[in-house]
Design an enzyme around this catalytic site. Sequence first.
Site, PDB file in Angstrom:
ATOM      1  N   HIS A 118      47.756  54.152  38.781  1.00  0.00           N
ATOM      2  CA  HIS A 118      47.262  53.150  39.742  1.00  0.00           C
ATOM      3  C   HIS A 118      48.185  52.873  40.928  1.00  0.00           C
ATOM      4  CE1 HIS A 118      50.110  50.735  37.375  1.00  0.00           C
ATOM      5  NE2 HIS A 118      50.178  49.961  38.446  1.00  0.00           N
TER       6      HIS A 118
ATOM      7  N   GLU B 130      63.287  40.673  33.523  1.00  0.00           N
ATOM      8  CA  GLU B 130      63.246  42.108  33.863  1.00  0.00           C
ATOM      9  C   GLU B 130      63.901  42.339  35.233  1.00  0.00           C
ATOM     10  OE1 GLU B 130      59.811  44.920  34.894  1.00  0.00           O
ATOM     11  OE2 GLU B 130      59.800  45.047  32.729  1.00  0.00           O
TER      12      GLU B 130
ATOM     13  N   HIS C 112      41.971  51.798  36.392  1.00  0.00           N
ATOM     14  CA  HIS C 112      42.348  50.519  37.022  1.00  0.00           C
ATOM     15  C   HIS C 112      41.195  50.046  37.913  1.00  0.00           C
ATOM     16  CE1 HIS C 112      44.745  47.648  39.380  1.00  0.00           C
ATOM     17  NE2 HIS C 112      45.674  47.753  38.440  1.00  0.00           N
TER      18      HIS C 112
ATOM     19  N   ASP D 250      58.473  42.661  39.595  1.00  0.00           N
ATOM     20  CA  ASP D 250      58.492  43.104  40.991  1.00  0.00           C
ATOM     21  C   ASP D 250      57.151  43.049  41.705  1.00  0.00           C
ATOM     22  OD1 ASP D 250      57.127  45.098  39.721  1.00  0.00           O
ATOM     23  OD2 ASP D 250      58.807  46.500  39.686  1.00  0.00           O
TER      24      ASP D 250
ATOM     25  N   GLU E  81      57.088  47.592  45.306  1.00  0.00           N
ATOM     26  CA  GLU E  81      57.823  46.916  44.228  1.00  0.00           C
ATOM     27  C   GLU E  81      59.343  46.991  44.379  1.00  0.00           C
ATOM     28  OE1 GLU E  81      55.235  48.928  43.788  1.00  0.00           O
ATOM     29  OE2 GLU E  81      53.707  47.753  42.757  1.00  0.00           O
TER      30      GLU E  81
ATOM     31  N   ARG F 109      50.194  52.214  44.222  1.00  0.00           N
ATOM     32  CA  ARG F 109      49.782  52.232  45.629  1.00  0.00           C
ATOM     33  C   ARG F 109      50.308  53.459  46.376  1.00  0.00           C
ATOM     34  NH1 ARG F 109      47.969  47.303  48.495  1.00  0.00           N
ATOM     35  NH2 ARG F 109      47.550  45.761  46.873  1.00  0.00           N
TER      36      ARG F 109
HETATM   37  C1  UD1 Z   1      49.731  45.322  41.260  1.00  0.00           C
HETATM   38  C2  UD1 Z   1      51.253  45.286  41.411  1.00  0.00           C
HETATM   39  C3  UD1 Z   1      51.882  46.457  40.685  1.00  0.00           C
HETATM   40  C4  UD1 Z   1      51.422  46.534  39.245  1.00  0.00           C
HETATM   41  C5  UD1 Z   1      49.896  46.494  39.176  1.00  0.00           C
HETATM   42  C6  UD1 Z   1      49.508  46.395  37.733  1.00  0.00           C
HETATM   43  C7  UD1 Z   1      52.014  44.373  43.544  1.00  0.00           C
HETATM   44  C8  UD1 Z   1      52.429  44.671  44.936  1.00  0.00           C
HETATM   45  N1  UD1 Z   1      51.584  45.414  42.821  1.00  0.00           N
HETATM   46  O1  UD1 Z   1      49.247  46.553  41.792  1.00  0.00           O
HETATM   47  O2  UD1 Z   1      53.292  46.326  40.717  1.00  0.00           O
HETATM   48  O3  UD1 Z   1      51.892  47.731  38.705  1.00  0.00           O
HETATM   49  O4  UD1 Z   1      49.404  45.348  39.874  1.00  0.00           O
HETATM   50  O5  UD1 Z   1      48.185  46.649  37.500  1.00  0.00           O
HETATM   51  O6  UD1 Z   1      52.058  43.243  43.140  1.00  0.00           O
HETATM   52  N2  UD1 Z   1      41.375  44.312  40.750  1.00  0.00           N
HETATM   53  C9  UD1 Z   1      40.276  43.764  40.120  1.00  0.00           C
HETATM   54  N3  UD1 Z   1      40.472  43.011  39.006  1.00  0.00           N
HETATM   55  C10 UD1 Z   1      41.696  42.794  38.464  1.00  0.00           C
HETATM   56  C11 UD1 Z   1      42.802  43.367  39.094  1.00  0.00           C
HETATM   57  C12 UD1 Z   1      42.633  44.116  40.238  1.00  0.00           C
HETATM   58  O7  UD1 Z   1      39.144  43.925  40.586  1.00  0.00           O
HETATM   59  O8  UD1 Z   1      41.806  42.101  37.437  1.00  0.00           O
HETATM   60  C13 UD1 Z   1      41.173  45.124  41.977  1.00  0.00           C
HETATM   61  C14 UD1 Z   1      40.976  44.287  43.240  1.00  0.00           C
HETATM   62  O9  UD1 Z   1      40.036  44.922  44.072  1.00  0.00           O
HETATM   63  C15 UD1 Z   1      42.354  44.353  43.916  1.00  0.00           C
HETATM   64  C16 UD1 Z   1      42.829  45.746  43.523  1.00  0.00           C
HETATM   65  O10 UD1 Z   1      42.326  45.938  42.205  1.00  0.00           O
HETATM   66  O11 UD1 Z   1      42.259  44.173  45.305  1.00  0.00           O
HETATM   67  C17 UD1 Z   1      44.313  45.952  43.540  1.00  0.00           C
HETATM   68  O12 UD1 Z   1      45.004  44.883  42.864  1.00  0.00           O
HETATM   69  P1  UD1 Z   1      46.519  44.563  43.230  1.00  0.00           P
HETATM   70  O13 UD1 Z   1      47.071  43.468  42.414  1.00  0.00           O
HETATM   71  O14 UD1 Z   1      46.611  44.378  44.713  1.00  0.00           O
HETATM   72  O15 UD1 Z   1      47.131  45.916  42.697  1.00  0.00           O
HETATM   73  P2  UD1 Z   1      48.335  46.740  43.053  1.00  0.00           P
HETATM   74  O16 UD1 Z   1      49.110  46.270  44.218  1.00  0.00           O
HETATM   75  O17 UD1 Z   1      47.867  48.130  43.061  1.00  0.00           O
HETATM   76  N1  UDP Z   2      47.291  48.088  29.604  1.00  0.00           N
HETATM   77  C1  UDP Z   2      46.186  47.530  28.973  1.00  0.00           C
HETATM   78  N2  UDP Z   2      44.975  48.149  29.089  1.00  0.00           N
HETATM   79  C2  UDP Z   2      44.801  49.283  29.804  1.00  0.00           C
HETATM   80  C3  UDP Z   2      45.931  49.850  30.454  1.00  0.00           C
HETATM   81  C4  UDP Z   2      47.151  49.218  30.334  1.00  0.00           C
HETATM   82  O1  UDP Z   2      46.285  46.497  28.308  1.00  0.00           O
HETATM   83  O2  UDP Z   2      43.674  49.789  29.853  1.00  0.00           O
HETATM   84  C5  UDP Z   2      48.584  47.406  29.502  1.00  0.00           C
HETATM   85  C6  UDP Z   2      49.696  48.251  28.940  1.00  0.00           C
HETATM   86  O3  UDP Z   2      49.739  48.177  27.541  1.00  0.00           O
HETATM   87  C7  UDP Z   2      50.933  47.648  29.606  1.00  0.00           C
HETATM   88  C8  UDP Z   2      50.416  47.055  30.887  1.00  0.00           C
HETATM   89  O4  UDP Z   2      49.006  47.081  30.809  1.00  0.00           O
HETATM   90  O5  UDP Z   2      51.447  46.579  28.817  1.00  0.00           O
HETATM   91  C9  UDP Z   2      50.894  47.834  32.067  1.00  0.00           C
HETATM   92  O6  UDP Z   2      50.262  47.384  33.203  1.00  0.00           O
HETATM   93  P1  UDP Z   2      50.054  48.269  34.489  1.00  0.00           P
HETATM   94  O7  UDP Z   2      50.152  49.703  34.146  1.00  0.00           O
HETATM   95  O8  UDP Z   2      48.809  47.787  35.143  1.00  0.00           O
HETATM   96  O9  UDP Z   2      51.269  47.810  35.426  1.00  0.00           O
HETATM   97  P2  UDP Z   2      52.823  48.221  35.560  1.00  0.00           P
HETATM   98  O10 UDP Z   2      53.459  48.124  34.240  1.00  0.00           O
HETATM   99  O11 UDP Z   2      52.849  49.595  36.154  1.00  0.00           O
HETATM  100  O12 UDP Z   2      53.365  47.257  36.545  1.00  0.00           O
END
Ligand code: UD1
Ligand code: UDP
Length: 353
Positions: free
Chosen positions: A197, A118, A230, A96, A132, A199
Amino acid sequence: MKKIIAVFGTRPEAVKMCPLILELKKRECFEVKVCLTGQHRELLDSVTELFGIKADYDLSVMKKDQTLIDMTARIIDGAEWVFAEEKPDLVLVHGDTSSAFAASLAAFYMKIPVGHVEAGLRTYDISSPYPEEFNRRAISMTSSIDFAPTEAARENLIKEGKAPDRIFVTGNTVVDALNFTAKEVQTDEKLLLLTAHRRESIGEGMRKIFSAVRSIARKYPDFKIVYPVHPNPAVRKIAEEILGGEENIELCEPLDLKEFHSLLARSYLVMTDSGGVQEEASALGKPCLVLRDKTERREGGSLLLVGTNEKEILSAFERLVDDKEFYDSIKNAPNPFGDGKASERIADILERI
Ligand code: UD1
Ligand code: UDP
């Protein structure tokens, strides 16, 4: 030979798609291509490296503080180019995220069949999880084959009018991933593992969660709390403000998947608003307080929905720590999310149809 392009871009999608990609690549009837959107960067790369997955395409869309609109637009644009170049028979997306939604929309517009891994998770509240719940419902409108992790997810799709013969219950590939990372012997140390984490929680909800965690840390000094924060700057700011400087709280960088699974296996309990971590906690028999008002994972397992209310979080924690019988009953609940063979089942189905 069928050409399949798997498109994903965040950590949770990588965890759950990599085992499937490895399985598909074993089979000679498929040509498998991997397109990373790069919605995440370091979180994504650490997982693909662990599984030894090399990308054929990388859209590298991530920006600091990216907005949903900006990243969605850039992914659609990049996906169109990749799909035009590759002309796949099927685009596989997961879950999602914005990456999954944007890739499925691009495929739909280009009349390429979409397979959804999924599929069928629902809270039926469009604002939770946000965005999501919208993404997953929209993906269901584009997909022509759905892999539901549980029977309940399949029923959701049938209720929405999807053809039952195109929906397959496979289990969740997250358990396949857990089997991939060599697990250590499980213990129940005085360790609380925290992740947060979402939103929709950033702001008031997250402040309340962290205040509850701080109260727990102060009331239970013999517990160690580990929170891999995060990288989202908005999350980091609140975490440091409320949890920074507490003696028994360790705020650390995100852990690599192996390390995270091994810490989970050693924990007494988990608190999380993550989707994947809920499933992993259930699979490892770890009581898990779900820090959300709604969950799409209503099948149970070892999950207790506590929301973001400070008092409720605290009292659920206290009950788990003080009432051993209650703790054991949650710990020993059966895991409804999969048996570690989901990737094999999905590959078998794709081979057959
Ligand atoms: C996204 C997903 C959410 C998922 C989460 C997992 C959407 C709408 N949301 O969350 O479903 O649970 O990822 O973690 O797709 N950032 C870094 N490095 C990284 C990743 C993120 O610096 O490797 C920072 C960046 O500043 C980025 C912010 O985190 O702008 C948020 O990342 P984003 O993918 O937009 O996160 P979410 O929407 O919160
Ligand atoms: N995870 C990880 N390192 C961390 C925190 C989470 O590898 O420090 C893994 C965790 O085992 C799981 C996945 O990240 O498999 C979950 O991702 P996240 O919580 O970012 O997203 P969501 O599942 O809520 O979409």
